[in-house]
Design an enzyme around this catalytic site. Structure first.
Site, PDB file in Angstrom:
ATOM      1  CG  HIS A  62      65.010 -58.670 -12.454  1.00  0.00           C
ATOM      2  ND1 HIS A  62      64.933 -60.041 -12.611  1.00  0.00           N
ATOM      3  CD2 HIS A  62      64.432 -58.407 -11.250  1.00  0.00           C
ATOM      4  CE1 HIS A  62      64.320 -60.562 -11.565  1.00  0.00           C
ATOM      5  NE2 HIS A  62      64.013 -59.603 -10.719  1.00  0.00           N
ATOM      6  CG  HIS A  64      64.668 -57.477  -7.776  1.00  0.00           C
ATOM      7  ND1 HIS A  64      63.380 -57.621  -8.234  1.00  0.00           N
ATOM      8  CD2 HIS A  64      64.752 -56.208  -7.293  1.00  0.00           C
ATOM      9  CE1 HIS A  64      62.713 -56.490  -8.047  1.00  0.00           C
ATOM     10  NE2 HIS A  64      63.529 -55.620  -7.482  1.00  0.00           N
ATOM     11  CG  ASP A  66      65.160 -62.973  -6.206  1.00  0.00           C
ATOM     12  OD1 ASP A  66      65.342 -61.790  -6.537  1.00  0.00           O
ATOM     13  OD2 ASP A  66      64.112 -63.586  -6.491  1.00  0.00           O
ATOM     14  CG  HIS A  67      66.514 -62.932 -10.311  1.00  0.00           C
ATOM     15  ND1 HIS A  67      65.894 -63.825 -11.152  1.00  0.00           N
ATOM     16  CD2 HIS A  67      65.587 -62.597  -9.368  1.00  0.00           C
ATOM     17  CE1 HIS A  67      64.643 -64.011 -10.745  1.00  0.00           C
ATOM     18  NE2 HIS A  67      64.439 -63.290  -9.662  1.00  0.00           N
ATOM     19  CG  HIS A 142      59.905 -57.508 -11.990  1.00  0.00           C
ATOM     20  ND1 HIS A 142      58.942 -58.036 -11.171  1.00  0.00           N
ATOM     21  CD2 HIS A 142      61.087 -57.705 -11.333  1.00  0.00           C
ATOM     22  CE1 HIS A 142      59.508 -58.520 -10.076  1.00  0.00           C
ATOM     23  NE2 HIS A 142      60.811 -58.322 -10.153  1.00  0.00           N
ATOM     24  CG  ASP A 209      61.521 -62.040 -10.848  1.00  0.00           C
ATOM     25  OD1 ASP A 209      61.497 -63.284 -10.931  1.00  0.00           O
ATOM     26  OD2 ASP A 209      61.831 -61.432  -9.800  1.00  0.00           O
ATOM     27  CG  HIS A 266      60.613 -66.587  -9.207  1.00  0.00           C
ATOM     28  ND1 HIS A 266      59.690 -65.751  -8.616  1.00  0.00           N
ATOM     29  CD2 HIS A 266      61.804 -65.957  -9.078  1.00  0.00           C
ATOM     30  CE1 HIS A 266      60.306 -64.655  -8.180  1.00  0.00           C
ATOM     31  NE2 HIS A 266      61.597 -64.760  -8.438  1.00  0.00           N
TER      32      HIS A 266
HETATM   33 ZN   LIG Z   1      62.824 -62.949  -8.255  1.00  0.00          ZN
HETATM   34 ZN   LIG Z   2      62.441 -59.430  -9.142  1.00  0.00          ZN
END
Ligand SMILES: [Zn+2]
Ligand SMILES: [Zn+2]
Length: 300
Positions: A62, A64, A66-67, A142, A209, A266
């Site tokens: 996805h 976000h 942090d990815h 998510h 996630d 995670h």
């Molecule tokens: Zn994350």
């Molecule tokens: Zn996320």
């Protein structure tokens, strides 16, 4: 060794002193597959002594930060190294967001970034296929569009070496087997099919996630290696609100998913250490669940 899985980042949201944000590297027969690309991923790749130029595919769960925030740096480095093309899979709007990230600094792009956007499939779907492997994806649960991925090596038909040795088959037997489909040995008819067996391919699954959904079970079932988020220990309310998983849930589905190795990742940074996770796993006597950390490596 056919390949390995290396965790490059195991923190959720923001990096910590010990943990980078999410990324997993799968090395399989000379090819590199990157799943998610948190900030600092390329440095982690170098630290882990992995070959950055082998990465031909990037799978984004996805969008976000942090990815994905490691993408511009990683792509620029691949470009500096003269790589011609990289294939990226992601949820809708991935293409424009990557373009935005790449436009954020002054740089003359030459590498072709071939983005394939996939609408999160309701049920497990084959989204890519090559000669030796295919990739399955399915929608997760998510706060934004998110997918889980499986890398599946195709099954192969191989000769049963032990049996061939036991039967003492010679070159002329094999000529007969190829020509007629059978051979005669010590008064017995041996058919070609008897000598072959299906060798099941390797399966790797990455789930992150997401709150609980049956799609996790459908995707992960019978994986050799499952890397799965365990943001929380057992805080179900929080997990539901922020759409993440608890270790409790993973233990709940443990039997059903039937995976050979399960690696947790995670983790929420609120845990100073993961002793409580360790205790819960030990209590059940499950010895194939590992608490992931940066550079955790499993060879296969
Ligand atoms: Zn994350
Ligand atoms: Zn996320």
């Amino acid at each position: 060794m056919k390949g390995k899985v290396v965790l490059l980042g195991t923190s959720s949201g923001i990096p910590t002193k010990d943990r980078n944000t999410t990324s997993v590297y799968l090395q399989f027969s000379g090819d590199g597959f990157l799943f998610d690309c948190g900030e600092g991923t390329q440095r982690q790749i170098f630290k882990a002594d992995l070959n950055i130029n082998r990465i031909n595919y990037i799978f984004l769960t996805h969008l976000h930060g942090d990815h994905v925030l490691g993408l511009p740096g990683l792509i620029q480095t691949l470009d500096f190294h003269g790589k011609k093309r990289i294939k990226v899979f992601g949820t809708p709007t991935t293409k424009e967001r990557i373009e935005c990230l790449l436009r954020g600094s002054i740089y003359a792009q030459e590498i072709e970034v071939d983005v394939e956007e996939i609408k999160p499939p309701e049920s497990v779907e084959r989204i890519y296929e090559d000669e030796n492997f295919y990739i399955n994806a399915v929608s997760m649960n998510h706060v934004v569009d998110c997918v889980g991925y499986s890398f599946v090596e195709k099954d192969r038909t191989v000769y049963r070496k032990e049996l061939i040795k036991k039967l003492n088959l010679t070159a002329s037997d094999f000529i007969s087997l190829e020509k007629r489909g059978y051979t005669k040995k010590n008064g017995r008819v041996i058919k070609r099919e008897e000598l072959k067996e299906i060798k099941r391919g390797f399966k790797f699954t990455f789930v992150t996630d997401t709150y609980r959904t049956d799609n996790i079970i459908k995707l992960a079932k019978n994986s050799d290696i499952l890397v799965i988020e365990s943001t929380y220990l057992n805080e179900e309310e929080k997990a539901r609100e922020y759409k993440h998983l608890t270790l409790e849930y993973i233990l709940e589905i443990y039997q059903e998913i039937n995976c050979k190795k399960i690696i947790l990742t995670h983790f929420s940074r609120k845990y100073a250490n993961l002793k409580s996770f360790e205790r819960e796993i030990k209590k059940r006597g499950y010895y194939n669940i590992y608490l992931g950390y940066d550079f955790f490596t499993v060879e296969f």
